[in-house]
Scaffold this motif. Structure first.
Motif, PDB file in Angstrom:
ATOM      1  N   PRO A   6       0.816  -1.225   0.000  1.00  0.00           N
ATOM      2  CA  PRO A   6       0.000   0.000   0.000  1.00  0.00           C
ATOM      3  C   PRO A   6       0.841   1.262   0.000  1.00  0.00           C
ATOM      4  CG  PRO A   6      -0.050  -1.057   2.159  1.00  0.00           C
ATOM      5  CD  PRO A   6       0.611  -2.024   1.221  1.00  0.00           C
ATOM      6  N   GLY A   7       2.071   1.151   0.519  1.00  0.00           N
ATOM      7  CA  GLY A   7       2.931   2.325   0.550  1.00  0.00           C
ATOM      8  C   GLY A   7       3.214   2.879  -0.831  1.00  0.00           C
ATOM      9  N   HIS A   8       3.421   1.984  -1.808  1.00  0.00           N
ATOM     10  CA  HIS A   8       3.702   2.411  -3.175  1.00  0.00           C
ATOM     11  C   HIS A   8       2.535   3.223  -3.727  1.00  0.00           C
ATOM     12  CE1 HIS A   8       3.838   1.908  -7.595  1.00  0.00           C
ATOM     13  NE2 HIS A   8       5.131   2.028  -7.422  1.00  0.00           N
ATOM     14  N   THR A   9       1.313   2.721  -3.534  1.00  0.00           N
ATOM     15  CA  THR A   9       0.122   3.405  -4.034  1.00  0.00           C
ATOM     16  C   THR A   9      -0.083   4.743  -3.344  1.00  0.00           C
ATOM     17  OG1 THR A   9      -0.909   1.261  -4.465  1.00  0.00           O
ATOM     18  CG2 THR A   9      -2.360   3.182  -4.388  1.00  0.00           C
ATOM     19  N   VAL A  10       0.069   4.762  -2.023  1.00  0.00           N
ATOM     20  CA  VAL A  10      -0.128   5.997  -1.263  1.00  0.00           C
ATOM     21  C   VAL A  10       0.912   7.048  -1.649  1.00  0.00           C
ATOM     22  CG1 VAL A  10      -0.051   7.017   1.050  1.00  0.00           C
ATOM     23  CG2 VAL A  10      -1.267   4.868   0.673  1.00  0.00           C
ATOM     24  N   LEU A  11       2.170   6.652  -1.757  1.00  0.00           N
ATOM     25  CA  LEU A  11       3.228   7.598  -2.107  1.00  0.00           C
ATOM     26  C   LEU A  11       2.990   8.202  -3.485  1.00  0.00           C
ATOM     27  CD1 LEU A  11       6.381   5.696  -0.795  1.00  0.00           C
ATOM     28  CD2 LEU A  11       5.356   7.759   0.168  1.00  0.00           C
ATOM     29  N   LEU A  12       2.566   7.374  -4.436  1.00  0.00           N
ATOM     30  CA  LEU A  12       2.300   7.883  -5.780  1.00  0.00           C
ATOM     31  C   LEU A  12       1.129   8.869  -5.766  1.00  0.00           C
ATOM     32  CD1 LEU A  12       2.891   7.819  -8.791  1.00  0.00           C
ATOM     33  CD2 LEU A  12       1.376   5.836  -9.000  1.00  0.00           C
ATOM     34  N   ALA A  13       0.062   8.511  -5.051  1.00  0.00           N
ATOM     35  CA  ALA A  13      -1.105   9.392  -4.980  1.00  0.00           C
ATOM     36  C   ALA A  13      -0.749  10.727  -4.321  1.00  0.00           C
ATOM     37  CB  ALA A  13      -2.239   8.704  -4.214  1.00  0.00           C
ATOM     38  N   LEU A  14       0.018  10.670  -3.238  1.00  0.00           N
ATOM     39  CA  LEU A  14       0.405  11.901  -2.550  1.00  0.00           C
ATOM     40  C   LEU A  14       1.315  12.761  -3.420  1.00  0.00           C
ATOM     41  CD1 LEU A  14       1.092  10.631   1.086  1.00  0.00           C
ATOM     42  CD2 LEU A  14      -0.933  11.819   0.223  1.00  0.00           C
ATOM     43  N   ALA A  15       2.227  12.120  -4.155  1.00  0.00           N
ATOM     44  CA  ALA A  15       3.146  12.863  -5.013  1.00  0.00           C
ATOM     45  C   ALA A  15       2.402  13.633  -6.087  1.00  0.00           C
ATOM     46  CB  ALA A  15       4.161  11.912  -5.651  1.00  0.00           C
ATOM     47  N   LEU A  16       1.239  13.138  -6.492  1.00  0.00           N
ATOM     48  CA  LEU A  16       0.455  13.816  -7.515  1.00  0.00           C
ATOM     49  C   LEU A  16      -0.504  14.851  -6.924  1.00  0.00           C
ATOM     50  CD1 LEU A  16      -0.431  10.737  -9.755  1.00  0.00           C
ATOM     51  CD2 LEU A  16       1.272  12.505 -10.234  1.00  0.00           C
ATOM     52  N   ALA A  17      -1.206  14.477  -5.858  1.00  0.00           N
ATOM     53  CA  ALA A  17      -2.287  15.324  -5.345  1.00  0.00           C
ATOM     54  C   ALA A  17      -1.813  16.430  -4.405  1.00  0.00           C
ATOM     55  CB  ALA A  17      -3.322  14.452  -4.627  1.00  0.00           C
ATOM     56  N   VAL A  18      -0.854  16.127  -3.539  1.00  0.00           N
ATOM     57  CA  VAL A  18      -0.478  17.086  -2.498  1.00  0.00           C
ATOM     58  C   VAL A  18       0.169  18.353  -3.051  1.00  0.00           C
ATOM     59  CG1 VAL A  18       1.016  17.439  -0.504  1.00  0.00           C
ATOM     60  CG2 VAL A  18      -0.368  15.387  -0.663  1.00  0.00           C
ATOM     61  N   PRO A  19       1.127  18.272  -3.996  1.00  0.00           N
ATOM     62  CA  PRO A  19       1.709  19.524  -4.511  1.00  0.00           C
ATOM     63  C   PRO A  19       0.685  20.445  -5.162  1.00  0.00           C
ATOM     64  CG  PRO A  19       3.088  17.645  -5.096  1.00  0.00           C
ATOM     65  CD  PRO A  19       1.817  17.088  -4.549  1.00  0.00           C
ATOM     66  N   VAL A  20      -0.267  19.863  -5.906  1.00  0.00           N
ATOM     67  CA  VAL A  20      -1.287  20.684  -6.547  1.00  0.00           C
ATOM     68  C   VAL A  20      -2.184  21.332  -5.490  1.00  0.00           C
ATOM     69  CG1 VAL A  20      -3.239  20.678  -8.134  1.00  0.00           C
ATOM     70  CG2 VAL A  20      -1.237  19.270  -8.630  1.00  0.00           C
ATOM     71  N   THR A  21      -2.515  20.571  -4.438  1.00  0.00           N
ATOM     72  CA  THR A  21      -3.320  21.129  -3.344  1.00  0.00           C
ATOM     73  C   THR A  21      -2.579  22.268  -2.654  1.00  0.00           C
ATOM     74  OG1 THR A  21      -4.321  18.952  -2.973  1.00  0.00           O
ATOM     75  CG2 THR A  21      -4.542  20.574  -1.214  1.00  0.00           C
ATOM     76  N   LYS A  22      -1.294  22.052  -2.404  1.00  0.00           N
ATOM     77  CA  LYS A  22      -0.469  23.096  -1.776  1.00  0.00           C
ATOM     78  C   LYS A  22      -0.448  24.351  -2.632  1.00  0.00           C
ATOM     79  CE  LYS A  22       2.842  24.522   1.133  1.00  0.00           C
ATOM     80  NZ  LYS A  22       2.615  24.725   2.570  1.00  0.00           N
ATOM     81  N   LEU A  23      -0.231  24.174  -3.911  1.00  0.00           N
ATOM     82  CA  LEU A  23      -0.160  25.307  -4.820  1.00  0.00           C
ATOM     83  C   LEU A  23      -1.496  26.035  -4.895  1.00  0.00           C
ATOM     84  CD1 LEU A  23       1.306  26.957  -6.952  1.00  0.00           C
ATOM     85  CD2 LEU A  23       0.772  25.179  -8.620  1.00  0.00           C
ATOM     86  N   ALA A  24      -2.590  25.271  -5.048  1.00  0.00           N
ATOM     87  CA  ALA A  24      -3.915  25.875  -5.198  1.00  0.00           C
ATOM     88  C   ALA A  24      -4.299  26.676  -3.959  1.00  0.00           C
ATOM     89  CB  ALA A  24      -4.950  24.796  -5.482  1.00  0.00           C
ATOM     90  N   TYR A  25      -4.053  26.123  -2.770  1.00  0.00           N
ATOM     91  CA  TYR A  25      -4.452  26.841  -1.556  1.00  0.00           C
ATOM     92  C   TYR A  25      -3.561  28.055  -1.314  1.00  0.00           C
ATOM     93  CZ  TYR A  25      -5.907  27.924   3.155  1.00  0.00           C
ATOM     94  OH  TYR A  25      -6.386  28.591   4.253  1.00  0.00           O
ATOM     95  N   THR A  26      -2.285  27.932  -1.630  1.00  0.00           N
ATOM     96  CA  THR A  26      -1.349  29.014  -1.336  1.00  0.00           C
ATOM     97  C   THR A  26      -1.581  30.227  -2.232  1.00  0.00           C
ATOM     98  OG1 THR A  26       0.314  27.387  -0.642  1.00  0.00           O
ATOM     99  CG2 THR A  26       1.089  29.617  -1.073  1.00  0.00           C
ATOM    100  N   VAL A  27      -1.779  29.988  -3.528  1.00  0.00           N
ATOM    101  CA  VAL A  27      -1.900  31.122  -4.453  1.00  0.00           C
ATOM    102  C   VAL A  27      -3.350  31.481  -4.763  1.00  0.00           C
ATOM    103  CG1 VAL A  27       0.321  30.579  -5.479  1.00  0.00           C
ATOM    104  CG2 VAL A  27      -1.760  29.704  -6.557  1.00  0.00           C
ATOM    105  N   GLY A  28      -4.303  30.661  -4.299  1.00  0.00           N
ATOM    106  CA  GLY A  28      -5.701  31.015  -4.465  1.00  0.00           C
ATOM    107  C   GLY A  28      -6.471  30.226  -5.489  1.00  0.00           C
ATOM    108  N   GLY A  29      -5.835  29.263  -6.156  1.00  0.00           N
ATOM    109  CA  GLY A  29      -6.537  28.399  -7.097  1.00  0.00           C
ATOM    110  C   GLY A  29      -6.853  29.084  -8.409  1.00  0.00           C
ATOM    111  N   GLY A  30      -7.660  28.399  -9.240  1.00  0.00           N
ATOM    112  CA  GLY A  30      -8.080  28.958 -10.517  1.00  0.00           C
ATOM    113  C   GLY A  30      -6.937  29.180 -11.482  1.00  0.00           C
ATOM    114  N   ASP A  31      -6.980  30.304 -12.202  1.00  0.00           N
ATOM    115  CA  ASP A  31      -5.955  30.616 -13.195  1.00  0.00           C
ATOM    116  C   ASP A  31      -4.579  30.798 -12.558  1.00  0.00           C
ATOM    117  OD1 ASP A  31      -7.875  30.531 -15.152  1.00  0.00           O
ATOM    118  OD2 ASP A  31      -8.201  32.711 -15.202  1.00  0.00           O
ATOM    119  N   ALA A  32      -4.559  31.156 -11.278  1.00  0.00           N
ATOM    120  CA  ALA A  32      -3.276  31.373 -10.611  1.00  0.00           C
ATOM    121  C   ALA A  32      -2.432  30.103 -10.598  1.00  0.00           C
ATOM    122  CB  ALA A  32      -3.507  31.859  -9.179  1.00  0.00           C
TER     123      ALA A  32
END
Length: 266
Positions: free
Chosen positions: A15-41
């Motif tokens: 399960p670690g392989h699956t979780v690490l891959l999912a986090l590597a994809l989803a978490v950076p985008v979430t961090k970016l979206a919340y930090t700069v405000g989402g949308g076109d930013a």
């Protein structure tokens, strides 16, 4: 879960392989979206960073959050060890030589991740990370030596001939190995994702914030930028004041990386 299923899970990274891959994809985008405000930013920042720099978001999160970085190091260490153990890397039997090989295999990587962690966060974090990585490997060794798990190259026969026939671990060690499996699972599928998304929504930039001179037409102002890359003697960054990509000169770093309030305080 039987020994055959455990071995197959190890060979695929578990399960670690699956979780690490999912986090590597989803978490950076979430961090970016919340930090700069989402949308076109989000799109503008990714274009400004260029594809080669996109991993900087995840790297920045890991090296600025001691708890997230340490837990990630322990999980990665365990996943890698289980993967190689499934390929026959855990020596069975062999007397003192086999014991020495097992010790080296079990200890080297925890020492390495502990040193890396200590360089970023200090000696106590490094010590805790190294001990955690070592503890979560011991259960894997016990299970392969007792035959509860089998490497993939082992011939499938009537359940005999696998494991270390001369190895009889005490009851407490068997129980500890079972507890280790649940601890590793909890750390991987519950604790690590929780910490990752907490870090993604904490309102801090993944990299440094600088105050620079920004020229817009005929106006020159002092603005705060999230540094995305360096270009010549200036900085290309996300302008927190005008909410666009800007080129800044004469930049001075700020101590705080907070851009907005954490999600749970809004």
């Amino acid at each position: 879960m039987g020994e055959r299923q455990l071995g197959k899970a190890d060979r695929k990274g578990g399960p670690g392989h699956t979780v690490l891959l999912a986090l590597a994809l989803a978490v950076p985008v979430t961090k970016l979206a919340y930090t700069v405000g989402g949308g076109d930013a989000v799109r503008d920042v990714l274009v400004g960073m260029e594809p080669a720099n996109w991993p900087d978001i995840l790297v920045g999160m890991v090296i600025t959050d001691p708890l997230l970085g340490s837990v990630l190091a322990v999980v990665v260490s365990r996943v890698v060890f289980a993967l190689f153990a499934a390929r026959g890397a855990v020596p069975l039997g062999g007397g003192p030589v086999g014991a020495l090989r097992r010790a080296a295999l079990t200890v080297v990587n925890p020492i390495a991740v502990g040193i890396i962690d200590a360089c970023f966060f200090g000696p106590w974090w490094g010590l805790a990370t190294g001990l955690g990585a070592f503890a979560l490997r011991q259960g894997v060794v016990v299970e392969y030596r007792t035959g509860r798990r089998r490497p993939h190259h082992h011939r499938e026969q009537d359940g005999a001939g696998h494991g270390d026939p001369g190895y009889r671990p005490p009851v407490w060690l068997r129980r500890t190995a079972g507890a280790e499996q649940w601890a590793a699972l909890s750390l991987t599928v519950v604790v690590l994702p929780f910490l990752a998304f907490v870090s993604a929504l904490d309102g801090q930039a993944w990299t440094g914030i600088v105050e620079c001179r920004v020229t817009d037409g005929t106006r020159t102002e002092s603005d705060r930028l999230i540094e995305l890359s360096r270009e010549g003697d200036g900085v290309v960054g996300w302008n927190l004041d005008s909410e666009q990509i800007s080129n800044g000169l004469g930049c001075v770093s700020e101590e705080s990386r907070y851009v907005r309030e954490p999600w749970w305080r809004r």
